[in-house]
Design a protein around this motif. Sequence first.
Motif, mmCIF file in Angstrom:
data_model
loop_
_atom_site.group_PDB
_atom_site.id
_atom_site.type_symbol
_atom_site.label_atom_id
_atom_site.label_comp_id
_atom_site.label_asym_id
_atom_site.label_seq_id
_atom_site.Cartn_x
_atom_site.Cartn_y
_atom_site.Cartn_z
ATOM 1 N N PHE A 29 0.837 -1.198 0.000
ATOM 2 C CA PHE A 29 0.000 0.000 0.000
ATOM 3 C C PHE A 29 0.879 1.258 0.000
ATOM 4 O O PHE A 29 1.807 1.378 0.793
ATOM 5 C CB PHE A 29 -0.920 0.023 1.222
ATOM 6 N N GLY A 30 0.573 2.183 -0.882
ATOM 7 C CA GLY A 30 1.292 3.450 -0.932
ATOM 8 C C GLY A 30 2.530 3.446 -1.803
ATOM 9 O O GLY A 30 3.094 4.513 -2.070
ATOM 10 N N LYS A 31 2.973 2.280 -2.289
ATOM 11 C CA LYS A 31 4.199 2.214 -3.084
ATOM 12 C C LYS A 31 4.067 2.957 -4.407
ATOM 13 O O LYS A 31 5.008 3.626 -4.858
ATOM 14 C CB LYS A 31 4.587 0.751 -3.346
ATOM 15 N N ALA A 32 2.920 2.835 -5.056
ATOM 16 C CA ALA A 32 2.729 3.514 -6.341
ATOM 17 C C ALA A 32 2.815 5.029 -6.168
ATOM 18 O O ALA A 32 3.466 5.727 -6.947
ATOM 19 C CB ALA A 32 1.391 3.127 -6.953
ATOM 20 N N ARG A 33 2.193 5.532 -5.107
ATOM 21 C CA ARG A 33 2.216 6.984 -4.880
ATOM 22 C C ARG A 33 3.619 7.460 -4.528
ATOM 23 O O ARG A 33 4.010 8.567 -4.883
ATOM 24 C CB ARG A 33 1.227 7.317 -3.769
ATOM 25 N N GLU A 34 4.374 6.619 -3.823
ATOM 26 C CA GLU A 34 5.742 6.998 -3.455
ATOM 27 C C GLU A 34 6.607 7.288 -4.676
ATOM 28 O O GLU A 34 7.506 8.126 -4.621
ATOM 29 C CB GLU A 34 6.387 5.881 -2.628
ATOM 30 N N LEU A 35 6.330 6.614 -5.786
ATOM 31 C CA LEU A 35 7.091 6.863 -7.013
ATOM 32 C C LEU A 35 6.945 8.306 -7.470
ATOM 33 O O LEU A 35 7.904 8.916 -7.961
ATOM 34 C CB LEU A 35 6.617 5.922 -8.129
ATOM 35 N N PHE A 36 5.742 8.866 -7.306
ATOM 36 C CA PHE A 36 5.484 10.231 -7.738
ATOM 37 C C PHE A 36 5.949 11.272 -6.725
ATOM 38 O O PHE A 36 6.132 12.433 -7.064
ATOM 39 C CB PHE A 36 3.986 10.430 -8.003
ATOM 40 N N GLU A 37 6.118 10.859 -5.467
ATOM 41 C CA GLU A 37 6.494 11.801 -4.414
ATOM 42 C C GLU A 37 7.952 11.680 -4.000
ATOM 43 O O GLU A 37 8.405 12.358 -3.081
ATOM 44 C CB GLU A 37 5.571 11.590 -3.204
ATOM 45 N N ALA A 38 8.714 10.822 -4.683
ATOM 46 C CA ALA A 38 10.138 10.654 -4.381
ATOM 47 C C ALA A 38 10.907 11.907 -4.778
ATOM 48 O O ALA A 38 10.463 12.704 -5.614
ATOM 49 C CB ALA A 38 10.688 9.442 -5.137
ATOM 50 N N GLU A 39 12.075 12.100 -4.170
ATOM 51 C CA GLU A 39 12.871 13.300 -4.417
ATOM 52 C C GLU A 39 13.289 13.430 -5.880
ATOM 53 O O GLU A 39 13.313 14.532 -6.424
ATOM 54 C CB GLU A 39 14.110 13.312 -3.508
ATOM 55 N N ASP A 40 13.628 12.294 -6.525
ATOM 56 C CA ASP A 40 14.045 12.388 -7.926
ATOM 57 C C ASP A 40 12.884 12.787 -8.827
ATOM 58 O O ASP A 40 13.059 13.481 -9.832
ATOM 59 C CB ASP A 40 14.691 11.087 -8.404
ATOM 60 N N ALA A 41 11.657 12.376 -8.454
ATOM 61 C CA ALA A 41 10.485 12.796 -9.215
ATOM 62 C C ALA A 41 10.243 14.296 -9.052
ATOM 63 O O ALA A 41 9.971 15.011 -10.026
ATOM 64 C CB ALA A 41 9.255 12.011 -8.770
ATOM 65 N N ALA A 43 12.493 16.528 -8.317
ATOM 66 C CA ALA A 43 13.583 17.222 -9.001
ATOM 67 C C ALA A 43 13.331 17.314 -10.502
ATOM 68 O O ALA A 43 13.787 18.249 -11.168
ATOM 69 C CB ALA A 43 14.912 16.511 -8.730
ATOM 70 N N ALA A 44 12.605 16.334 -11.031
ATOM 71 C CA ALA A 44 12.278 16.323 -12.461
ATOM 72 C C ALA A 44 11.050 17.173 -12.772
ATOM 73 O O ALA A 44 10.638 17.266 -13.924
ATOM 74 C CB ALA A 44 12.058 14.886 -12.934
ATOM 75 N N GLY A 45 10.463 17.790 -11.734
ATOM 76 C CA GLY A 45 9.312 18.653 -11.944
ATOM 77 C C GLY A 45 7.977 17.944 -11.923
ATOM 78 O O GLY A 45 6.962 18.502 -12.325
ATOM 79 N N ILE A 46 7.947 16.697 -11.456
ATOM 80 C CA ILE A 46 6.700 15.930 -11.392
ATOM 81 C C ILE A 46 5.967 16.275 -10.106
ATOM 82 O O ILE A 46 6.543 16.225 -9.018
ATOM 83 C CB ILE A 46 6.979 14.420 -11.460
ATOM 84 N N VAL A 47 4.700 16.638 -10.221
ATOM 85 C CA VAL A 47 3.883 17.001 -9.061
ATOM 86 C C VAL A 47 2.621 16.144 -9.063
ATOM 87 O O VAL A 47 1.878 16.131 -10.045
ATOM 88 C CB VAL A 47 3.488 18.492 -9.083
#
Length: 207
Positions: A29-41, A43-47
Amino acid sequence: MDVPMFQKKLHDINPPLDDDLVQREYGAFGKARELFEAEDAKAAGIVFLDDGTHRFALANGGLLTVYASPYTAFRAGSLSLFAAVARARPSMHCFGHIHEAWGAKRVTWRSEISETPSHFTDINNDESTVIGTLAGLRQSKFDSTDDAAAKEKKRMEYNDVGYCTANSTPKRGTQTLFVNAAIESLIEEEQQWPWMVSIDLPRLVEG
């Protein structure tokens, strides 16, 4: 992405699914969302946009305001959502779900919005412009040789760059750019193109 809703859906299944099976198939649970909220995401401008209104001050001085909603209107859309869009008349309305309706259209609203807005009563179709549709790209038996060639050329252009464009800036308050950005196609092993949209934004006012 919505962990409580996902857990509720799992809870409603009878007989219940094995937890290990669920995690093997979908992850914790929550792993998919973590991909979008990770620091590298980030840094790439993904919100990741939660339900609600979000404002972004852009590097070029523009101010982008987005209202995002995760709610899905099944079957042929939502009358209440269309009514809200008709009253707000945003610069752009982006949506999906109805895969075969992929495309973009610059809609011109009528000067007076009715009490219960609808596509038939509140859009001035004579002043609206279709930017792209699947019918304009897929060949049919009624196409002339020239029409079929033009459609194939356009498909090849989109395939070469990997997206299609909508650079038709709507007139603020009187027009809205409708974009159905459904990526999934009803044709097996086919994917529809993402849209690259260019619109004018208001300038950020400091202080």
